[in-house]
Design a protein around this motif. Structure first.
Motif, PDB file in Angstrom:
ATOM      1  N   ALA A  12     126.906  61.223 -22.071  1.00 37.63           N
ATOM      2  CA  ALA A  12     126.177  60.359 -23.006  1.00 37.63           C
ATOM      3  C   ALA A  12     124.674  60.479 -22.800  1.00 37.63           C
ATOM      4  O   ALA A  12     123.907  60.529 -23.768  1.00 37.63           O
ATOM      5  CB  ALA A  12     126.628  58.910 -22.839  1.00 37.63           C
ATOM      6  N   LYS A  13     124.246  60.537 -21.542  1.00 32.77           N
ATOM      7  CA  LYS A  13     122.816  60.630 -21.235  1.00 32.77           C
ATOM      8  C   LYS A  13     122.227  61.958 -21.723  1.00 32.77           C
ATOM      9  O   LYS A  13     121.093  62.004 -22.186  1.00 32.77           O
ATOM     10  CB  LYS A  13     122.608  60.476 -19.720  1.00 32.77           C
ATOM     11  N   TRP A  16     123.900  61.904 -26.695  1.00 33.31           N
ATOM     12  CA  TRP A  16     123.628  60.868 -27.684  1.00 33.31           C
ATOM     13  C   TRP A  16     122.630  59.820 -27.226  1.00 33.31           C
ATOM     14  O   TRP A  16     121.905  59.267 -28.038  1.00 33.31           O
ATOM     15  CB  TRP A  16     124.927  60.167 -28.098  1.00 33.31           C
ATOM     16  N   PHE A  17     122.639  59.490 -25.963  1.00 36.82           N
ATOM     17  CA  PHE A  17     121.801  58.386 -25.475  1.00 36.82           C
ATOM     18  C   PHE A  17     120.782  58.882 -24.456  1.00 36.82           C
ATOM     19  O   PHE A  17     120.695  58.375 -23.347  1.00 36.82           O
ATOM     20  CB  PHE A  17     122.689  57.285 -24.871  1.00 36.82           C
ATOM     21  N   GLU A  20     118.334  56.262 -22.901  1.00 36.32           N
ATOM     22  CA  GLU A  20     118.867  55.151 -22.114  1.00 36.32           C
ATOM     23  C   GLU A  20     118.879  55.506 -20.634  1.00 36.32           C
ATOM     24  O   GLU A  20     118.963  56.662 -20.252  1.00 36.32           O
ATOM     25  CB  GLU A  20     120.281  54.789 -22.580  1.00 36.32           C
ATOM     26  N   LEU A  25     123.966  53.256 -18.155  1.00 36.51           N
ATOM     27  CA  LEU A  25     125.127  53.914 -18.757  1.00 36.51           C
ATOM     28  C   LEU A  25     126.284  54.012 -17.761  1.00 36.51           C
ATOM     29  O   LEU A  25     127.441  53.793 -18.124  1.00 36.51           O
ATOM     30  CB  LEU A  25     124.740  55.307 -19.256  1.00 36.51           C
ATOM     31  N   ARG A  76     120.124  49.904 -29.920  1.00 35.56           N
ATOM     32  CA  ARG A  76     120.621  51.194 -29.413  1.00 35.56           C
ATOM     33  C   ARG A  76     121.145  51.064 -27.986  1.00 35.56           C
ATOM     34  O   ARG A  76     122.162  51.651 -27.634  1.00 35.56           O
ATOM     35  CB  ARG A  76     119.496  52.221 -29.492  1.00 35.56           C
ATOM     36  N   THR A  77     120.453  50.302 -27.139  1.00 36.07           N
ATOM     37  CA  THR A  77     120.890  50.114 -25.760  1.00 36.07           C
ATOM     38  C   THR A  77     122.210  49.360 -25.707  1.00 36.07           C
ATOM     39  O   THR A  77     123.109  49.722 -24.946  1.00 36.07           O
ATOM     40  CB  THR A  77     119.805  49.376 -24.956  1.00 36.07           C
ATOM     41  N   ALA A  80     124.903  51.668 -26.755  1.00 39.62           N
ATOM     42  CA  ALA A  80     125.207  52.613 -25.680  1.00 39.62           C
ATOM     43  C   ALA A  80     126.120  51.975 -24.640  1.00 39.62           C
ATOM     44  O   ALA A  80     127.114  52.578 -24.216  1.00 39.62           O
ATOM     45  CB  ALA A  80     123.918  53.103 -25.021  1.00 39.62           C
ATOM     46  N   THR A  83     129.584  51.449 -26.092  1.00 41.51           N
ATOM     47  CA  THR A  83     130.265  52.745 -26.226  1.00 41.51           C
ATOM     48  C   THR A  83     130.823  53.189 -24.882  1.00 41.51           C
ATOM     49  O   THR A  83     131.955  53.674 -24.800  1.00 41.51           O
ATOM     50  CB  THR A  83     129.293  53.801 -26.789  1.00 41.51           C
TER      51      THR A  83
END
Length: 190
Positions: A12-13, A16-17, A20, A25, A76-77, A80, A83
């Protein structure tokens, strides 16, 4: 599947994120285990208990959404974090009675299992066969993404454009060499 959940946070890092925090995460990806595992090791509750249920996830969504402004988190955070929590539930393959607690019944108190014994069951005995391979896939995907992000630019490296320190004299033959085309008046032919 602790390593697998951390691998998902890494994926994810790097995809998509990217903006963040990796610690955030990771904590969100381990969220259900952060609650259920201590309860299991200390009190004998199921290792996949209430926090692995959809009802608890809905409560997390409501709390995260209502407190996001107070905590200063962006939408968004929050997305994240939610998700990551959802991927934990999906990749753990929880049993019906766990996922749909309290509608599916309860797991009850089970005998305490030590951390070393639990790790042995997971990684050596492969007591949780599907989850073991899910973890292998998650780790492999993270490695592939990290390699592609670091090796791909090296393979398809473009030559840098050399800039001349000489001043460019613009004229009819230098259009495109840092010079703008001459302005064309109304009614003039090109």
């Amino acid at each position: 599947m602790i390593i697998g959940h951390l691998a998902i946070a890494g994926i994810a890092k790097t995809t998509w994120f990217e903006r963040e925090n990796i610690l955030f995460l990771s904590l969100a990806a381990l969220g259900p285990d952060v609650i259920d595992k201590p309860a299991h090791f200390l009190f004998g509750f199921p290792g996949r208990g209430v926090s692995h249920s959809l009802l608890f996830f809905i409560a997390v969504i409501i709390i995260a959404w209502s407190m996001r402004g107070w905590l200063g988190y962006s939408l968004r955070t929050v997305a994240a974090g939610l998700t990551m929590w959802a991927t934990h539930l999906v990749t753990d393959f929880p049993e019906f009675h766990v996922l749909f607690w309290p509608l599916g019944g309860t797991s009850g108190i089970r005998p305490k299992v030590g951390l070393i014994e639990k790790m042995w069951q997971f990684y050596i005995d492969r007591y949780y066969f599907a989850q073991f391979w899910m973890e292998v896939i998650c780790i492999g995907a993270l490695i592939a993404i990290l390699l592609s992000k670091s090796i791909w630019p090296l393979i398809y490296k473009r030559k840098p454009v050399e800039m001349s320190s000489e001043p460019v004299t613009c004229g009819p033959g230098n259009v495109g060499a840092g010079c703008a085309p001459p302005e064309i008046g109304v009614g003039e032919r090109i």
